[in-house]
Design a protein around this motif. Structure first.
Motif, short mmCIF file in Angstrom:
data_model
loop_
_atom_site.label_atom_id
_atom_site.label_comp_id
_atom_site.label_asym_id
_atom_site.label_seq_id
_atom_site.Cartn_x
_atom_site.Cartn_y
_atom_site.Cartn_z
N ALA A 52 -48.18 27.12 22.75
CA ALA A 52 -48.76 27.93 23.83
C ALA A 52 -48.51 29.40 23.56
O ALA A 52 -47.66 29.75 22.75
CB ALA A 52 -48.12 27.54 25.18
N VAL A 53 -49.26 30.26 24.25
CA VAL A 53 -48.96 31.68 24.18
C VAL A 53 -47.55 31.88 24.72
O VAL A 53 -47.07 31.10 25.55
CB VAL A 53 -49.97 32.55 24.96
N LEU A 54 -46.88 32.93 24.24
CA LEU A 54 -45.50 33.17 24.64
C LEU A 54 -45.28 34.62 25.03
O LEU A 54 -45.80 35.53 24.38
CB LEU A 54 -44.54 32.84 23.49
N TRP A 55 -44.51 34.83 26.09
CA TRP A 55 -43.99 36.14 26.47
C TRP A 55 -42.52 36.11 26.10
O TRP A 55 -41.79 35.21 26.52
CB TRP A 55 -44.15 36.40 27.96
N ILE A 56 -42.07 37.11 25.32
CA ILE A 56 -40.68 37.11 24.85
C ILE A 56 -40.05 38.46 25.17
O ILE A 56 -40.61 39.51 24.85
CB ILE A 56 -40.62 36.85 23.35
N LYS A 93 -48.07 25.44 38.84
CA LYS A 93 -48.20 24.00 38.53
C LYS A 93 -49.65 23.60 38.35
O LYS A 93 -49.96 22.75 37.53
CB LYS A 93 -47.54 23.17 39.62
N LEU A 94 -50.55 24.21 39.10
CA LEU A 94 -51.97 23.94 38.93
C LEU A 94 -52.53 24.62 37.68
O LEU A 94 -53.47 24.11 37.06
CB LEU A 94 -52.75 24.43 40.15
N VAL A 98 -54.90 23.37 33.74
CA VAL A 98 -56.07 24.16 33.35
C VAL A 98 -55.82 24.81 31.98
O VAL A 98 -56.69 24.78 31.10
CB VAL A 98 -56.40 25.23 34.42
N TYR A 99 -54.62 25.37 31.80
CA TYR A 99 -54.27 25.98 30.51
C TYR A 99 -54.37 24.94 29.39
O TYR A 99 -54.93 25.21 28.34
CB TYR A 99 -52.86 26.56 30.57
N SER A 103 -56.73 25.11 26.22
CA SER A 103 -56.14 25.19 24.88
C SER A 103 -56.55 24.01 24.01
O SER A 103 -56.73 24.17 22.81
CB SER A 103 -54.61 25.31 24.95
N HIS A 104 -56.72 22.84 24.60
CA HIS A 104 -57.13 21.68 23.81
C HIS A 104 -58.62 21.68 23.49
O HIS A 104 -59.06 20.91 22.63
CB HIS A 104 -56.74 20.40 24.53
N ASN A 105 -59.37 22.52 24.16
CA ASN A 105 -60.82 22.59 23.94
C ASN A 105 -61.28 23.98 23.52
O ASN A 105 -62.47 24.28 23.56
CB ASN A 105 -61.57 22.15 25.20
#
Length: 129
Positions: A52-56, A93-94, A98-99, A103-105
């Motif tokens: 997944a995208v990450l904020w670090i 949580k919703l 959706v993410y 991401s899978h498509n």
């Protein structure tokens, strides 16, 4: 450590999304493809970056829509309400399903390519790496 927002630089959809962020969402973060980042220095594994995208930050890390929420909360004032809304428990949580759906498509979305649907190891194999 600076704030860093990692995304998949081999995915055209992700790259277009990151370019939108860089152009329209001013943030203190470096928006960088994980493939170009020093993951060890950031304390991130390749598996985490692929997921997944990450904020670090130095002592803080978020992934997926939670990472996007942090980025928006740290942007110009007019993006912050969206970031705070995305951070609310039930909204977050919703947002995760959706993410995951996106991401899978992502290879099917505008700007997406076949590479978007492949794990990094498969991309490397096809590229001869």
């Amino acid at each position: 450590m600076d704030h860093t927002f990692l995304y998949d630089g081999d995915c055209a959809f992700c790259t277009k999304s990151a370019q939108f962020l860089e152009k329209h969402v001013r943030t203190t973060a470096k928006v960088v493809p994980w493939q170009w980042a020093d993951l060890d220095a950031l304390g991130v594994t390749q598996a985490e970056a692929e997921e997944a995208v990450l904020w670090i930050e130095s002592n803080f890390q978020e992934a997926g829509p939670d990472a996007i929420a942090v980025l928006l909360r740290r942007a110009q004032w007019y993006w912050r309400p969206i970031g705070w809304t995305l951070s609310f428990g039930f909204v977050s949580k919703l947002a995760w399903p959706v993410y995951r759906l996106v991401s899978h498509n992502r290879h099917k979305l505008p700007g997406g390519t076949a590479a978007c649907s492949l794990p990094q190891a498969e991309r490397d194999r096809l590229a001869g790496g």
